[in-house]
Design a protein around this motif. Structure first.
Motif, mmCIF file in Angstrom:
data_model
loop_
_atom_site.group_PDB
_atom_site.id
_atom_site.type_symbol
_atom_site.label_atom_id
_atom_site.label_comp_id
_atom_site.label_asym_id
_atom_site.label_seq_id
_atom_site.Cartn_x
_atom_site.Cartn_y
_atom_site.Cartn_z
ATOM 1 N N UNK A 53 34.021 -15.221 -3.873
ATOM 2 C CA UNK A 53 35.166 -15.789 -4.595
ATOM 3 C C UNK A 53 34.642 -16.699 -5.703
ATOM 4 N N UNK A 54 35.082 -16.464 -6.934
ATOM 5 C CA UNK A 54 34.498 -17.154 -8.100
ATOM 6 C C UNK A 54 34.511 -18.674 -7.987
ATOM 7 N N UNK A 55 35.691 -19.242 -7.737
ATOM 8 C CA UNK A 55 35.788 -20.708 -7.787
ATOM 9 C C UNK A 55 35.082 -21.386 -6.614
ATOM 10 N N UNK A 58 31.689 -21.665 -8.267
ATOM 11 C CA UNK A 58 31.486 -22.374 -9.532
ATOM 12 C C UNK A 58 32.224 -23.710 -9.642
ATOM 13 N N UNK A 82 21.935 -8.181 -9.251
ATOM 14 C CA UNK A 82 23.282 -8.389 -9.790
ATOM 15 C C UNK A 82 24.292 -8.325 -8.648
ATOM 16 N N UNK A 86 34.622 -10.935 -6.319
ATOM 17 C CA UNK A 86 35.835 -10.187 -5.953
ATOM 18 C C UNK A 86 36.743 -9.972 -7.165
ATOM 19 N N UNK A 87 36.666 -10.861 -8.161
ATOM 20 C CA UNK A 87 37.528 -10.746 -9.351
ATOM 21 C C UNK A 87 36.930 -9.831 -10.420
ATOM 22 N N UNK A 89 33.763 -10.262 -12.467
ATOM 23 C CA UNK A 89 32.547 -10.766 -13.116
ATOM 24 C C UNK A 89 31.332 -10.834 -12.174
ATOM 25 N N UNK A 90 30.172 -10.510 -12.727
ATOM 26 C CA UNK A 90 28.949 -10.427 -11.926
ATOM 27 C C UNK A 90 27.958 -11.517 -12.316
ATOM 28 N N UNK A 91 27.165 -11.931 -11.354
ATOM 29 C CA UNK A 91 26.111 -12.921 -11.592
ATOM 30 C C UNK A 91 24.749 -12.282 -11.316
ATOM 31 N N UNK A 195 39.033 -22.129 -1.300
ATOM 32 C CA UNK A 195 38.731 -22.014 -2.735
ATOM 33 C C UNK A 195 38.567 -23.359 -3.464
ATOM 34 N N UNK B 62 39.296 -17.469 -11.867
ATOM 35 C CA UNK B 62 39.748 -17.497 -10.467
ATOM 36 C C UNK B 62 41.256 -17.272 -10.406
ATOM 37 N N UNK B 68 44.785 -9.323 -9.439
ATOM 38 C CA UNK B 68 43.873 -8.175 -9.486
ATOM 39 C C UNK B 68 44.572 -6.836 -9.708
ATOM 40 N N UNK B 75 33.662 -9.897 -19.002
ATOM 41 C CA UNK B 75 32.886 -10.899 -19.726
ATOM 42 C C UNK B 75 32.331 -10.242 -20.988
ATOM 43 N N UNK B 90 23.311 -17.572 -14.060
ATOM 44 C CA UNK B 90 23.500 -16.583 -15.134
ATOM 45 C C UNK B 90 24.514 -15.523 -14.729
ATOM 46 N N UNK B 91 25.198 -15.002 -15.736
ATOM 47 C CA UNK B 91 26.146 -13.910 -15.526
ATOM 48 C C UNK B 91 25.679 -12.674 -16.295
ATOM 49 N N UNK B 92 26.260 -11.533 -15.952
ATOM 50 C CA UNK B 92 25.996 -10.292 -16.683
ATOM 51 C C UNK B 92 27.277 -9.903 -17.411
ATOM 52 N N UNK B 222 44.986 -20.245 -3.859
ATOM 53 C CA UNK B 222 43.680 -20.844 -4.162
ATOM 54 C C UNK B 222 43.606 -22.283 -3.644
#
Lengths: 243, 243
Positions: A53-55, A58, A82, A86-87, A89-91, A195, B62, B68, B75, B90-92, B222
Motif C-alpha cells: 500500500x503506497x501511503x 511513503x 522492481x 497495489x495502486x 506505481x512501482x519502486x 494506512x 494513495x 482502482x 508515473x 526510487x521509483x520506475x 485510508x
C-alpha cells in the motif's frame, strides 16, 4: 520510568559516545558496534512486496526523510528488483533479505499483498530473522499481520487496520490486539492502524528517538497536522470495533 | 453556478454516455474521443524527477488508488526509467513525456528537484504541452513553481509550499498567489500547499469528479482525517504569511 527510558534512548542515538552505558539496555553497543553506525547515520529499512500500500510506505518515509542528515533509508524485498504497489506505481529496492546490512529500524507496510505473504514461508522466516536482530520494529496497517505471523508480537499489545481487523488479527492469535488505537508501542515494537496512521506513528517513533521538538519540526516542515494522541482513533468505532 | 458545474462534470466523467452534452464544455468529447477512455478508466499521470518529494506523490496517489476500478495511475518522467526521490527511495516510471498517452488528470509534485527543473527548458516545455492538453491539472508543494513557469497559471489563483513560498512564487510573477490556503482551485487547476496538503487536495479533486460520498469513503478506507476546508491552513501563519 517511561520518561527516563525515553531520554536514555534519545541520548544513545543522538551520539555515538554512549558505549559506556551499553550494559543498561544493550542498545548503545548495538548501535555503535553490531550496527552500521560508521557513516554517522542510522539505517532504516522498509520491506516491500508486490501489492504493498503506497501511503503505508511513503507516509512514514516522508517523515524519516526529514532526518536526512541522521538516517539513511532503504527499500528491501524478498528478491531485489522492481516491486509494484497495489495502486500501480512501482519502486526499485536497494537490498534483498539476503544482502541487507544491519539496520537500526525495520518497518513493514500493509496492502493486498500481505494476504499472500503471510503464507509465504521463506518471506516470513527471512523477515522474522530481520525483526529479531533489529532494535526498532514497526508495522503499518496489515503489515501487522505479517509481523504477527513471525511470532514476534506474541504476548505483546499491537494494533492493525480497522477494516481488515478480523483477518489481520487472525494471523496472531497470541497477540493482545488493541481495537481502539492510532498506534501501539510495546517493547521495541510500534504497530499502527490503517494506512494513514503510519505517518502519525512514524512521528511518535521519531519523538522517541530524537525528542518532541524534532518530531514537531518535521511535521511542520511537511505541513502535517500530527495526531499526537495514540488513543485518538475515530476509525475503530466507524468499523464497529470497541475495546 | 458552481454546484451545477460540479454535478455536470461528475455526470460526464461517471459515464461515457454524455457525448450529446459535449458542446456545453467540450469535456465529454474530450473524454470519449480524444482521451483514452476506451478501457473504461480515466488516466492519471504523476510527473516525477530526481529529487521529488515522496509524500507529494504518494499521498495523492494513495487516495486515487482507492478508485482502482475507475482510474489508472502512471508515473511520467522526462526520460523513462528509475527516478530517485529526495529521501532516497526510487521509483520506475511508466512513460516519458514523449510517449505518454492522453491523460485526464496530470499532477506534478514538489521537492528539491524543482529548483533544477524550473531552469530545465526541455522539461518545462514538455510539461507545458502536457498541461495544455489535459483537462485536470494539479500541483503539490513546490510543483506549483514548475507549473507557474509554464505560464499556465498566469492570471489565475494558486498556492504552494509555505516554507518555500518566496522562491516558488518568484517563478510565476503573473500568478495571483494565495498565502493562506490548504489548496486553491481555479479553472482546471488545483494547486496545493506543502507536502501533506496534496492529500487533502486530492480528495477535493475526487469529490469534484465523483462526489462527496466517494471522497469520504476513500478517506475513511485510508483511515485519513481529511481536512475538507481549503481555507484551513495553520502553516501560513507559522511561516509568517498572511493575505
Amino acid at each position: 520510568m517511561k520518561s527516563s527510558r525515553r531520554s536514555f534512548i534519545s541520548t544513545t542515538i543522538a551520539g555515538a559516545t554512549a558505549v559506556s552505558l551499553s550494559p543498561l539496555l544493550g542498545i548503545a553497543k548495538h548501535f555503535t558496534h553490531q550496527h552500521g553506525y560508521h557513516d554517522g547515520k542510522l539505517r532504516l529499512g522498509m520491506v516491500v512486496f508486490d501489492g504493498f500500500q503506497l501511503l503505508d510506505v511513503f507516509g512514514p518515509l516522508e517523515m524519516f526523510g526529514g532526518l536526512r542528515d541522521k538516517i539513511s533509508i532503504f527499500l528491501i524485498s524478498e528478491k531485489k528488483g522492481v516491486i509494484k504497489s497495489s495502486a500501480g506505481p512501482a519502486v526499485v529496492t536497494d537490498f534483498s533479505f539476503d544482502d541487507v546490512p544491519l539496520l537500526e529500524i525495520v518497518m513493514i507496510p500493509g496492502g493486498g499483498g500481505t494476504r499472500r505473504e503471510v503464507n509465504n514461508e521463506p518471506f516470513v522466516n527471512a523477515f522474522k530473522n530481520l525483526v529479531e536482530k533489529t532494535p526498532h520494529v514497526a508495522s503499518i496497517c496489515t503489515g501487522a499481520a505479517v509481523l504477527a505471523k513471525t511470532g514476534a508480537l506474541d504476548g505483546l499489545k499491537a494494533t492493525t487496520n480497522k477494516r481488515a481487523f478480523k483477518w489481520a488479527t487472525s494471523q496472531g492469535p497470541q497477540v493482545n490486539w488493541v481495537k481502539q488505537a492510532r498506534w501501539v508501542e510495546d517493547g521495541k515494537f510500534f504497530t499502527s492502524s490503517g494506512i494513514s496512521a503510519g505517518t502519525d506513528m512514524a512521528l511518535a517513533l521519531i519523538e522517541r528517538l530524537y525528542g518532541h521538538d524534532t518530531a514537531i519540526n518535521i511535521a511542520n516542515g511537511a505541513e502535517y497536522e500530527w495526531n499526537q494522541d495514540p488513543h485518538h482513533d475515530p476509525f475503530a468505532e466507524l468499523n464497529g470495533l470497541k475495546d
